[in-house]
Structures are given as structure tokens and as C-alpha cells.
Motif scaffolding. Structure first.
Motif, PDB file in Angstrom:
ATOM      1  N   PRO A 191      23.443  14.395  -2.358  1.00  0.00           N
ATOM      2  CA  PRO A 191      24.545  13.452  -2.593  1.00  0.00           C
ATOM      3  C   PRO A 191      25.162  13.604  -3.987  1.00  0.00           C
ATOM      4  O   PRO A 191      26.346  13.337  -4.178  1.00  0.00           O
ATOM      5  CB  PRO A 191      23.877  12.080  -2.439  1.00  0.00           C
ATOM      6  N   LEU A 196      24.470  15.107   5.649  1.00  0.00           N
ATOM      7  CA  LEU A 196      23.789  13.912   5.142  1.00  0.00           C
ATOM      8  C   LEU A 196      23.884  12.739   6.123  1.00  0.00           C
ATOM      9  O   LEU A 196      23.278  11.690   5.903  1.00  0.00           O
ATOM     10  CB  LEU A 196      24.369  13.523   3.780  1.00  0.00           C
ATOM     11  N   LEU A 248      21.683   3.930  -2.806  1.00  0.00           N
ATOM     12  CA  LEU A 248      21.452   3.497  -1.425  1.00  0.00           C
ATOM     13  C   LEU A 248      21.853   4.602  -0.469  1.00  0.00           C
ATOM     14  O   LEU A 248      21.269   4.771   0.608  1.00  0.00           O
ATOM     15  CB  LEU A 248      22.272   2.236  -1.135  1.00  0.00           C
ATOM     16  N   TYR A 249      22.839   5.405  -0.878  1.00  0.00           N
ATOM     17  CA  TYR A 249      23.385   6.434   0.003  1.00  0.00           C
ATOM     18  C   TYR A 249      22.403   7.586   0.155  1.00  0.00           C
ATOM     19  O   TYR A 249      22.231   8.120   1.255  1.00  0.00           O
ATOM     20  CB  TYR A 249      24.733   6.892  -0.539  1.00  0.00           C
ATOM     21  N   ALA A 250      21.722   7.954  -0.948  1.00  0.00           N
ATOM     22  CA  ALA A 250      20.699   8.997  -0.856  1.00  0.00           C
ATOM     23  C   ALA A 250      19.567   8.517   0.063  1.00  0.00           C
ATOM     24  O   ALA A 250      19.056   9.273   0.885  1.00  0.00           O
ATOM     25  CB  ALA A 250      20.157   9.325  -2.233  1.00  0.00           C
ATOM     26  N   HIS A 251      19.230   7.226  -0.044  1.00  0.00           N
ATOM     27  CA  HIS A 251      18.165   6.684   0.806  1.00  0.00           C
ATOM     28  C   HIS A 251      18.592   6.696   2.271  1.00  0.00           C
ATOM     29  O   HIS A 251      17.793   6.984   3.169  1.00  0.00           O
ATOM     30  CB  HIS A 251      17.809   5.266   0.370  1.00  0.00           C
ATOM     31  N   LEU A 252      19.877   6.425   2.502  1.00  0.00           N
ATOM     32  CA  LEU A 252      20.403   6.466   3.868  1.00  0.00           C
ATOM     33  C   LEU A 252      20.301   7.887   4.420  1.00  0.00           C
ATOM     34  O   LEU A 252      19.830   8.101   5.534  1.00  0.00           O
ATOM     35  CB  LEU A 252      21.863   6.019   3.883  1.00  0.00           C
ATOM     36  N   ALA A 253      20.720   8.867   3.609  1.00  0.00           N
ATOM     37  CA  ALA A 253      20.684  10.266   4.041  1.00  0.00           C
ATOM     38  C   ALA A 253      19.268  10.651   4.439  1.00  0.00           C
ATOM     39  O   ALA A 253      19.043  11.301   5.468  1.00  0.00           O
ATOM     40  CB  ALA A 253      21.183  11.172   2.917  1.00  0.00           C
ATOM     41  N   LEU A 254      18.310  10.221   3.612  1.00  0.00           N
ATOM     42  CA  LEU A 254      16.899  10.523   3.876  1.00  0.00           C
ATOM     43  C   LEU A 254      16.473   9.907   5.208  1.00  0.00           C
ATOM     44  O   LEU A 254      15.878  10.567   6.056  1.00  0.00           O
ATOM     45  CB  LEU A 254      16.078   9.939   2.726  1.00  0.00           C
ATOM     46  N   MET A 255      16.849   8.657   5.423  1.00  0.00           N
ATOM     47  CA  MET A 255      16.464   7.960   6.660  1.00  0.00           C
ATOM     48  C   MET A 255      17.112   8.614   7.878  1.00  0.00           C
ATOM     49  O   MET A 255      16.440   8.867   8.881  1.00  0.00           O
ATOM     50  CB  MET A 255      16.858   6.485   6.563  1.00  0.00           C
ATOM     51  N   PHE A 256      18.394   8.944   7.777  1.00  0.00           N
ATOM     52  CA  PHE A 256      19.096   9.579   8.906  1.00  0.00           C
ATOM     53  C   PHE A 256      18.428  10.906   9.260  1.00  0.00           C
ATOM     54  O   PHE A 256      18.196  11.216  10.428  1.00  0.00           O
ATOM     55  CB  PHE A 256      20.564   9.834   8.551  1.00  0.00           C
ATOM     56  N   ASN A 257      18.093  11.697   8.218  1.00  0.00           N
ATOM     57  CA  ASN A 257      17.498  13.004   8.479  1.00  0.00           C
ATOM     58  C   ASN A 257      16.158  12.873   9.200  1.00  0.00           C
ATOM     59  O   ASN A 257      15.904  13.535  10.197  1.00  0.00           O
ATOM     60  CB  ASN A 257      17.317  13.773   7.166  1.00  0.00           C
ATOM     61  N   ARG A 258      15.308  11.976   8.686  1.00  0.00           N
ATOM     62  CA  ARG A 258      13.984  11.787   9.301  1.00  0.00           C
ATOM     63  C   ARG A 258      14.117  11.266  10.731  1.00  0.00           C
ATOM     64  O   ARG A 258      13.404  11.689  11.634  1.00  0.00           O
ATOM     65  CB  ARG A 258      13.160  10.809   8.459  1.00  0.00           C
TER      66      ARG A 258
END
Lengths: 222, 222
Positions: free
Chosen positions: A25, A88, B204-214
Motif C-alpha cells: 500500500p 490488494l 487500516l487499509y494495509a490491514h484490510l489488504a492482509l485480511m482480503f488476501n488471507r
């Protein structure tokens, strides 16, 4: 492989290392800025200058993404933005429920910015009779008893957890039993879930503790 | 050393490892629950059962805190809560300014919960003429030009960054030049600061990206 703006075929979704997913990001926002400045191509070296992250690290991180740079010119800015946003998960909307419309929960419901990054909170749940049946920022608030039914109705797989710690685990269990596959946990409580359920912890309070500690350390050194 | 509820003498403030500082709030919330259940003493083994974190790890983490357990009975619950809250900086209020009263910034101003964890946003800054001079959740909103003067008036050392990425670095530089010592960065932009300035990134957006990927990974495996 030529970069495409559209969604990656499912089979290609790989488990990307967390540090990479945290850095991508940063690259995205930097490249967006370069685009605003009229740049059409960008190299890892350029991104490195902007972000202070090692160029080889950047190239390695970008190797997870379906994009290839051209020697000397680098990556095409428009393509890189499109591919990163897609990679992402910011381009397709992920529907979510929010549990616990307290101070933080209410704040998140009001933050329309999340939608720009692929998260759409379509409904919220709270036991407070003054909230049940009302809307916040257009988002309906239901009683938790309605969760299972609403989950099938909305086909939601993500739950945002902003309840008091006393019920954090109970609500998590309820979510998982109801078919939620990923929990975005904003509580300072460490929730337990079955193996296949994704948990993303975002404890603002832990981040505060970290900041306070570092701040105090610096001031004692001075 | 006997545990005290009051602030640690400055000289004792040590740079605690980040993983430890991320786990301590988990222990705190668990011990708070045990207190509600009427428990007067708690052992690392108990906390381990509750959190799933290795008991020896918990003992090690707690060794950074000024508290000693008693053999067989463990830690006194009330003392452990008091000492942890104090150690994490939640007991003394840290005043902060917020920069950028957009969607997320406004949401944070409305989240009174932060005050319970030691952060009090005393004023906000935005260039939007419709916001300047108004209050949100009782917090006054000023034009950025007033920052330096207000910083001396309020004696604030922490700045919360919720501006658009295009101006994230410029506003950060302005904060630092004006005397801000710690920046809580909510933007997806990687800001650069002088060595002695603390930066806490909460994207929050990096955390979202992480959650979406997993989430996608799990679904492809099934």
C-alpha cells in the motif's frame, strides 16, 4: 506476463508474506502521487527514493504482483496502480457486518473511506434497544438475534468486531457459527477462532501503548 | 520489586520490544475479565490458558513490568491491572492534535474511547472553511496556520495524521517543525521523519489488504 487491471484468476491467489502486504500500500500511494505529478513510468529505484525502502526489496515485493517492468523505463504508472489496487483487494467490494455500535463501532460506520479500499459495512448489530431499528450513516442496525438470517440475506463473510471485551469471544463464536470467515478485531482482546477463520487484529490501544513507550524513551534520553 | 500503581520513575522507562508491547494489552483485558469474575490472583499459566500464548512468554513479557508474582498464588489481579495500565501509558492522559478532519479523522474525533487509553485529542486542524471555527464532539477545529500558536498553548507532543496522501509528508514536516514528537499515521503513505521523532503507523487499509488476501487464500483451498 502482461499486467491486467482485472481480477486475478482465483488459482493465482498466493499467500503473500505479511511484511510485503504491509509495504505494497505504501508503493501504491507513492505511485498515485507520481501519477498526479504527471509521471507515466516509475522504477523501483524511484519508489525507493520516495519511500526509503531498499530498491531490491521493492522489486521482490512487486514480483508477487502480476506486473513486469520494462528495462530502463520501469513500470507503467497507470498499470501499476490498477494492478496493485486489484491485488490488494481494493477494487472489488467485500461486504461486512459490524458488531457493537459503541464509540469506535459508530466511528467506523461513519468512516465512508473504508469503501474506497474494498470494505462495505452493509449492516451493524447491537443489543441497545435505542439503536436497533435505526440507521447510522445509512447503515441499518439490527439486534444480534437477526444475525444468522441477515448473513444469508446479505451473503457476508467478514465481521468487524467492536464490542466490549467481556463479550468479544462470545460474539466471535456466534459470528463463526453463523458463517463469518474473517474477523477484523478492533478489541484489545485476543479472540480464539477455528483454524480456517482469518483474524486481523487492529488494536488502536496496543498501537497507542507502543507510541507512548517510544515517546517516553526518547524524552528520557534527551 | 514491589508493584506500585503510580507512574514509573522516568529513568526506569525502558525500550520494550514491540511484540511484548502488542501482547501486554491482551493480558490486561484478560485479567480485567478475571477480576469481573471475582478472581483475586492470576498466574501466567491461567493467562496462557485464556490467551493461548505460551506461559513462559507471558512471564517474560511481564518481567518488563514492575510486578512480581507470588509462588503458587501468582499475581494480584488489582495490582496487575493497575501496573499494566500504568506501564502501557493508559493512566496518564497524553494530549494530541488531529490533522485532517475528513471521513476517518472525523470518526476518530467522535471516538471518545481513545481517552480511556490515555489519548485526548484536544484540537483538530483542517483547511476546509466550513469546518474551521466549528467543533466536533466538543473538539475545536482550527486552520493549520494556527498550529504553532495552539501547540504552545496546549503543550501537545502527539499529532494524529488523517490527511489525504498528497499532503501527508508536508503536514508531517509542519508538525515536526512545530514541535510534535510523535506522529500517529493513519494514512497509507509512508512518512519520513527525523531520527528522534516517533512514528506509529496504523494503516487500516494495509490491514484490510492482509485480511482480503488471507480470506481469498482460504477460499481457494476449499
Amino acid at each position: 506476463m502482461k499486467a491486467m487491471g482485472n481480477a486475478l484468476p482465483k488459482r493465482e491467489v498466493a499467500k503473500v508474506p505479511e511484511p510485503t502486504l504491509r509495504r505494497l500500500p505504501w508503493y501504491l500511494s507513492n505511485v498515485k502521487l507520481l501519477k498526479q505529478k504527471g509521471e507515466r513510468f516509475v522504477s523501483s529505484t524511484q519508489i525507493s527514493k520516495e519511500t526509503g525502502i531498499d530498491a531490491s526489496q521493492i522489486a521482490k515485493d512487486l514480483s508477487y504482483v502480476n506486473i513486469s517492468g520494462r528495462t530502463r523505463v520501469g513500470y507503467e504508472v497507470d498499470t501499476l496502480i490498477a494492478v496493485l489496487e486489484d491485488f490488494l483487494g481494493f477494487t472489488n467490494i467485500h461486504k461486512a457486518f459490524l458488531f457493537g455500535v459503541g464509540s469506535l463501532g459508530g466511528a467506523l460506520l461513519r468512516d465512508s473511506g473504508l469503501a474506497h479500499f474494498g470494505l462495505e459495512i452493509v449492516a451493524a448489530f447491537d443489543v441497545n434497544p435505542e439503536l436497533v431499528g435505526t440507521r447510522l450513516n445509512g447503515i441499518p442496525i439490527f439486534h444480534p438475534d437477526e444475525f444468522e438470517r441477515k448473513r444469508e440475506e446479505y451473503d457476508v463473510r467478514i465481521g468487524v468486531l467492536t464490542v466490549p471485551i467481556e463479550i468479544a469471544q462470545r460474539i466471535t463464536d456466534k459470528m463463526v457459527a453463523g458463517g463469518i470467515k474473517a474477523v477484523w478485531n478492533f478489541t484489545p482482546f485476543r479472540i480464539r477462532v477455528p483454524e480456517r477463520i482469518v483474524v486481523q487484529n487492529t488494536s488502536l490501544y496496543a498501537h497507542l501503548a507502543l507510541m507512548f513507550n517510544r515517546l517516553n524513551c526518547n524524552e528520557n534520553q534527551s
